[in-house]
Design an enzyme around this catalytic site. Sequence first.
Site, PDB file in Angstrom:
ATOM      1  N   ASP A  47       0.786  -1.235   0.000  1.00 13.62           N
ATOM      2  CA  ASP A  47       0.000   0.000   0.000  1.00 13.62           C
ATOM      3  C   ASP A  47       0.820   1.288   0.000  1.00 13.62           C
ATOM      4  O   ASP A  47       1.774   1.424   0.775  1.00 13.62           O
ATOM      5  CB  ASP A  47      -0.870   0.069   1.262  1.00 13.62           C
ATOM      6  CG  ASP A  47      -1.749  -1.146   1.454  1.00 13.62           C
ATOM      7  OD1 ASP A  47      -1.696  -2.063   0.630  1.00 13.62           O
ATOM      8  OD2 ASP A  47      -2.481  -1.167   2.452  1.00 13.62           O
ATOM      9  N   GLU A 226     -10.613  -1.575   4.295  1.00 16.10           N
ATOM     10  CA  GLU A 226      -9.246  -1.109   4.499  1.00 16.10           C
ATOM     11  C   GLU A 226      -9.049   0.233   3.808  1.00 16.10           C
ATOM     12  O   GLU A 226      -9.793   0.612   2.905  1.00 16.10           O
ATOM     13  CB  GLU A 226      -8.231  -2.122   3.945  1.00 16.10           C
ATOM     14  CG  GLU A 226      -8.224  -3.454   4.675  1.00 16.10           C
ATOM     15  CD  GLU A 226      -7.153  -4.405   4.162  1.00 16.10           C
ATOM     16  OE1 GLU A 226      -6.480  -5.023   5.002  1.00 16.10           O
ATOM     17  OE2 GLU A 226      -6.992  -4.526   2.937  1.00 16.10           O
TER      18      GLU A 226
END
Length: 500
Positions: A47, A226
């Site tokens: 990420d 998320e």
Amino acid sequence: NILIQKKMKKNLAFGLIFLYTLIFSQYYSEKYRPQFHFSPEKMWMNDPNGLVYFNGKYHLFYQYYPDANVWGPMHWGHAVSTDLIHWKHLPIALYPDALGWIFSGSAVIDKNNTAGFGKNAMVAIFTYHNDEIWKAGNKNTESQGIAYSLDEGNTWTKYEGNPVLNNQGEQDFRDPKVFWNDKINQWTMVLAVQDHLQIYSSPNLKNWKLESRFKPENDLDVGVWECPDLIKMKVGNSKEEKWVLIQNHGRKAPNGGSGTRYWVGDFDGKTFKNTQPSVWMDYGTDFYAGVTFSNVPNDKILFIAWMSNWLYATKVPTEAWRSAMTLPRELFLKKIGSQYILTQKIIDTFSKITSPVLKVGELKLPFEKKLNLAQKEITFNIEGSQNDFKIEFANAKKEFFEIALKGNQLITDRKKSGKTDFEETFAEKPQTMDLRNQKIRNVQLILDQASVEILLNDGEFSMTNIYFPSENFNLLKISSATKSGIKNLKINNIRSIWKK
């Protein structure tokens, strides 16, 4: 002796130049290595996080494991750019400590010194993940911590009072996105918690109060939530403003695995209410964990995502490094019919690394062109807005990647695109995208060594895929069932950002 010494010095200089050239020519030259997308020099990345602009530089922090090319104890890697295209690698910013690994989060510039670390301190807000608690079978593995930098992100100090926000027993309690909220004159945090969103407020980034929760009724079954983001946006050129909540999901996107969707709605400073159902931001399987940069000049909304998927990210056929980011994109909110839609535009500075290869005003289909398709941008308009054409990238080994417009769907197929057997779902079935009954007017395709970003109708539709051909695709085919034509075909070369 003097002549011999001069000759030796000259030979040494030439030798050093040759060695430098050799080393640099091999830098970022591995098979499948992205040449204009950001990737780590080595080892594992996932990420993007802590995206922030300050003093002329865009800071890209990212989930990083420096000891292997698969996921492991998370750190924050760090790179900077002045144009969002060319990146400079910097030392690791945040390391795991006794409280846990350093999961995703965000970064802000504390202009008013609300936290007391110093005026214009760069403050990172991140999730601690304590794996020992996890191994012991307990759920309260995650908490939120902060760290600050007074030298533009070069060195970091973790707050001695961490964690600043503990969970109440939730297993997934992560990925804080923080912004200054003018409505309440405090900081706001949006936090992903299991299958919903929690919104917190704080006067100082240290003390947090739960304000509300968000989860629509009859929501889709998309698994764990998320990497959220909440941003205020103008609607087109009007005076209307709406709030956009971006939410990432790790396992149940439309085409399998990881994906990103968003809601459009209203936010009173404490509670978000969506005014329309969620929309998927990208229908490819390689677009995840996307968030926006904070503190960007002129209130531009700049966004970047991880170009991979949790189904196979640890198994893709690369070794020196794993994973890349999408090209940064500027986001706009438009009203199309009765629906608010996010559109995505590749940032303007991308044009700095492109140069023309081919330009044709009008073309009857079918069309074929032999050229190396790695590092190419292909754009064209569709004559008559016909949703019935097919694009194919192929090579001499009869490997190909196919893009097809069929009625109300865009379909991509990588079943025969090269290496696919590293994970059973990678090329199990074609990927499809609903075109919401829109006729497609224009197409933009951006190809790196092993990826394509597909944008239709000026970024109204987005689809991102990776692939791994045995050798570069070198044949472009465009065809149409109705033998209609295309206009304004442009093919640009894209220079490497890593090589001189």
